[in-house]
Structure formats: C-alpha cells, structure tokens
Design an enzyme around this catalytic site. Structure first.
Site, short mmCIF file in Angstrom:
data_model
loop_
_atom_site.label_atom_id
_atom_site.label_comp_id
_atom_site.label_asym_id
_atom_site.label_seq_id
_atom_site.Cartn_x
_atom_site.Cartn_y
_atom_site.Cartn_z
N ASP A 1 3.48 -8.07 -8.11
CA ASP A 1 4.75 -8.79 -7.98
C ASP A 1 4.59 -9.97 -7.01
OD1 ASP A 1 7.44 -9.40 -8.13
OD2 ASP A 1 8.14 -7.58 -7.13
N SER B 1 3.58 0.74 -12.13
CA SER B 1 3.87 1.93 -11.31
C SER B 1 2.66 2.61 -10.67
CB SER B 1 4.66 3.01 -12.09
OG SER B 1 6.03 2.70 -12.14
#
Ligand code: AR6
Length: 169
Positions: free
Chosen positions: A35, A118
């Site tokens: 991110d 994840s």
C-alpha cells in the site's frame, strides 16, 4: 483465447499492465507494505482519489486511476486480518478477488496484477491465501473472455514458489 495466469517475483508498482491491485486497509488512506509503495509511486493524486471514496469494507474493493503509475487503474482491495481462521477470513479474502475481478470487468481491464493480499501485516497464512487467490482467479477466468493476463506479483521467492506450485496443480 484462454487467459494467461502466471506468477512472477518483483515490485508491483513497476508493472505495465492495465490495473494493479493494492492490499489496502478499510480507510483507503494508505499504510505500509505494498500500500505504501503504491502510494509513493503513484504520487499524491492517488490519495486525493482515495479520500473521495470514504473507505471500503473488508472483503470488498474500490477503483481509482493510476496517476504516475504505468498502470491505468489501481484496484484497492481490503483483505481480512488473520484471526485464526474461524472469523470468515477465507470468504473475506475470496471476496477481495471477486470484487477486484468485477471492477476489472466493468472498466474493461485486459491485464491485472495482484499482490499476495493479507499475507503481510495482516498475517493470513501464505499457502492458504495463495490457494484462495488461484481458485478465485480460475473461477472468474473460466467464465470470462475479457481478461487476457493475470499476474501474481510476489515480493519474495518463497511466495513465488507457493504460487508456482499452486498454478501447476
Ligand atoms: N510489490 C509486490 N508485493 C509487495 C510489495 C511490492 N512493492 N511490497 C510488499 N509486498 P502487506 P496486507 C507484499 O503487508 O497483509 C498496509 O499497511 C508483501 O511481501 O503489504 O494485506 C495496509 O495499509 C506481502 O506478500 O498487506 C494495511 O493496513 C503482500 O505484499 C495492511 O498493510 C501483502 O503484504 C494490509 O496488510
């Protein structure tokens, strides 16, 4: 023609594909890991686009432009935090892939790259996450001719090995 599905090792921010997927959090306002790398490479325009979205629930995804990235679109998917496996984690992770493919189809994306959503900060077991990613990708591409190319972009060699093994099964 059948979709090409492949795994590679590298930095997803460098890929010249129609869309790259971000492993975001539900604020969509950036963070660490992939991110952070995507926001750094795309520049401040990406955060401006994300702010307008007002977040995204876990298991879903949202789309923005790619700004300074080569990729035209960024699909921000919010994976689950691993909490032992009995809290709907598998289904939520599968939801990320399904939602990403649905957005890709709507925006006529022909080529797309995913990180191992994840499996970093959110601690989802890598082999289990890899299985879900490949199952959902095969499921979507079996029914859709729209996507020509799906890339699993792995940051490390161990993750790459898991994807390669899963894709050979
Ligand atoms: N290219 C491809 N893969 C990468 C890159 C990169 N440049 N950088 C890291 N990875 P993570 P999560 C891999 O932690 O577990 C953020 O703070 C990494 O090695 O980025 O879904 C968000 O804001 C791992 O295999 O995402 C959220 O708060 C994979 O990407 C939270 O982390 C995912 O690791 C999301 O956690």
């Amino acid at each position: 023609m059948a979709t090409v599905i492949e795994a590679m090792q590298g930095d997803i921010t460098a890929l010249d594909l129609d869309a790259i997927v971000n492993a975001a959090n539900s604020t969509l306002l950036g963070g660490g890991g992939v991110d952070g790398a995507i926001h750094r490479a795309a520049g401040p325009g990406l955060l401006e686009d994300c702010e307008k979205l007002r977040g995204c629930p876990t298991g879903e995804a949202r789309i923005t432009r790619g700004h300074r990235l080569k990729a035209r679109h960024v699909i921000h998917a919010v994976g689950p935090v691993w909490r032992g496996g009995a809290h709907g984690e598998d289904e939520l992770l599968a939801g990320c892939y399904r939602a990403s493919f649905a957005l890709a189809a709507r925006h006529r994306v022909r080529s797309i790259a995913f990180p191992a959503i994840s499996t970093g900060v959110y601690r989802f077991p890598r082999d289990r996450a890899c299985r879900i990613a490949v199952i959902e990708t095969r499921r979507f591409t079996a029914d859709s001719l729209a996507l020509a190319h799906v890339v699993f972009c792995c940051f490390d060699g161990e993750t790459l090995g898991l994807y390669r093994a899963e894709l050979e099964r």
